[in-house]
Enzyme design. Structure first.
Site, PDB file in Angstrom:
ATOM      1  CG  ASP A 193      -8.361   2.991  -5.121  1.00 28.28           C
ATOM      2  OD1 ASP A 193      -9.434   2.954  -5.681  1.00 28.28           O
ATOM      3  OD2 ASP A 193      -7.543   2.082  -5.658  1.00 28.28           O
TER       4      ASP A 193
ATOM      5  CE1 TYR B  58      -7.530   3.826  -0.809  1.00 27.24           C
ATOM      6  CE2 TYR B  58      -4.889   3.599  -0.416  1.00 27.24           C
ATOM      7  CZ  TYR B  58      -6.060   3.190  -1.027  1.00 27.24           C
ATOM      8  OH  TYR B  58      -6.255   1.956  -1.757  1.00 27.24           O
TER       9      TYR B  58
ATOM     10  CD  GLU C  47      -2.872  -0.762  -0.143  1.00 30.01           C
ATOM     11  OE1 GLU C  47      -3.077   0.569  -0.761  1.00 30.01           O
ATOM     12  OE2 GLU C  47      -3.786  -1.319  -0.817  1.00 30.01           O
TER      13      GLU C  47
END
Ligand code: SF4
Length: 358
Positions: free
Chosen positions: A148, A130, A48
């Site tokens: 996203d 996020y 990520e």
């Protein structure tokens, strides 16, 4: 969309994901997950962080190199800073690499266990809203709203949102939240988050959405209205300015190359690069690292950062082994590897090989 429709939307999307999930090196497939395989939070976190601002295709080889070199968060925490920065070279957004190390060391110091809530994850370096949502959902199967760019696009189309980005962000986040089933612990939260991302990446693509094979076709307002390809709308961006600079590639007669570590804060912070002038919108003042017979290369280097274009003149020179430059350090020929430099500096290196301006 009504609550019962939201449930059938999730069901349809998850069925599609079971058959079409992308095979990614950091991912546990839906079949493996159903069989009890639990994702490794270290691998999910690493992927990520790498995927922030970088596309999947570019991340795969870096991810594989990192997990082979540093298989656990403890290994990464113990790594040499310069080695990690060199391994990150080319991925861009180098603050991510510095935060990566800081985060690994913080997690390792707490026993090597990543926290499993968004709140606690966001206290770690480099983890924002996020990434904490993605980690909570994918690594820990928590009901988190992971939004996203792919998910924004899918939501804009499902609900035919014509307000342009970035103004519509909050609206799209709310629409995405309407599908989150936080009442059932067994709702496959991680798979759902990844299914939505995969839908945006492979079916509901930016230019030509493949509505004919879309598993959520029947829920989609934009498709019904015939406006899918035009969404999400985006506000016109201000044109990027161009900055100018000079980069100096200095070599010693024994083959050593002069490199300088850039300041920790700022663009390319902490990375090795060629010494140079400031980057400004007006012609920069020359700042050679040593007195030498500098030769201008015929082709300037062009590179685009998030907020500006850069045009770098490249100067080269060869000096004797007793030269003491004002900045930087000599890297012996057998230790120099342009692959360990950030992309713009690799371009400078290649430009330095192309011959002089006549
Ligand atoms: Fe995207 Fe088309 Fe599916 Fe709508 S029907 S979600 S526009 S691919």
């Amino acid at each position: 969309m009504k609550a019962d429709q939201g449930k059938s939307f999730r069901r349809d999307l998850l069925s599609w994901y079971d058959a079409h999930a992308r095979d990614l090196p950091w991912r546990v497939s839906p079949q493996a997950r159903a069989g009890g395989v639990v994702p490794d939070p270290y691998r999910v976190w690493l992927s990520e962080i790498m995927l922030q601002q970088t596309v999947v295709a570019a991340v795969k080889s870096y991810f594989n190199h990192f997990v082979t070199t540093w298989p656990t968060v403890h290994d990464l925490a113990d790594a040499d800073d310069a080695q990690v920065m060199a391994a990150w070279a080319g991925l861009g957004y180098y603050a991510r690499a510095r935060n990566l190390l800081a985060c690994a060391r913080q997690v390792a110091a707490s026993g090597g266990v990543f926290p499993d809530t968004q709140e606690a994850l966001q206290k770690l370096p480099g983890i924002g809203p996020y990434t904490s949502a993605a980690l909570a959902a994918i690594a820990f199967d928590k009901a988190a709203n992971v939004v996203d760019g792919n998910v924004e696009r899918v939501m804009a189309r499902l609900f035919a949102v014509t307000v342009p980005l970035p103004k519509s962000k909050a609206i799209l986040v709310d629409h995405a939240a309407s599908f989150i089933d936080d009442e059932r612990p067994s709702a496959r939260h991680g798979d759902y988050a990844q299914a939505l991302m995969d839908l945006g990446a492979t079916v509901c693509t930016p230019k030509s959405p493949k509505c004919g094979v879309c598993p959520v076709f029947k829920y989609c307002a934009a498709q019904k209205a015939g406006i899918a390809a035009s969404l999400p709308m985006k506000e016109a961006k201000a044109p990027k300015p161009t900055r100018l600079g000079i980069a100096y590639v200095l070599r010693r007669a024994d083959g050593a190359t002069l490199l300088e570590k850039r300041a920790e804060k700022g663009l390319l912070g902490g990375m090795m690069g060629f010494p140079g002038s400031d980057w400004a919108e007006t012609a920069p003042a020359p700042k050679p690292p040593a007195t030498a017979d500098w030769v201008a290369m015929p082709t300037p280097v062009k590179h685009t950062f998030t907020h500006f274009h850069l045009r770098l003149e490249v100067m080269t020179a060869v000096v004797s082994t007793d030269c003491t430059p004002d900045v930087g350090q000599w890297v012996p020929a057998d230790q120099f590897n342009a692959k360990n430099l950030p992309t713009v500096m690799r371009k400078v290196f290649h430009a330095s090989q192309t011959g002089s301006k006549t």
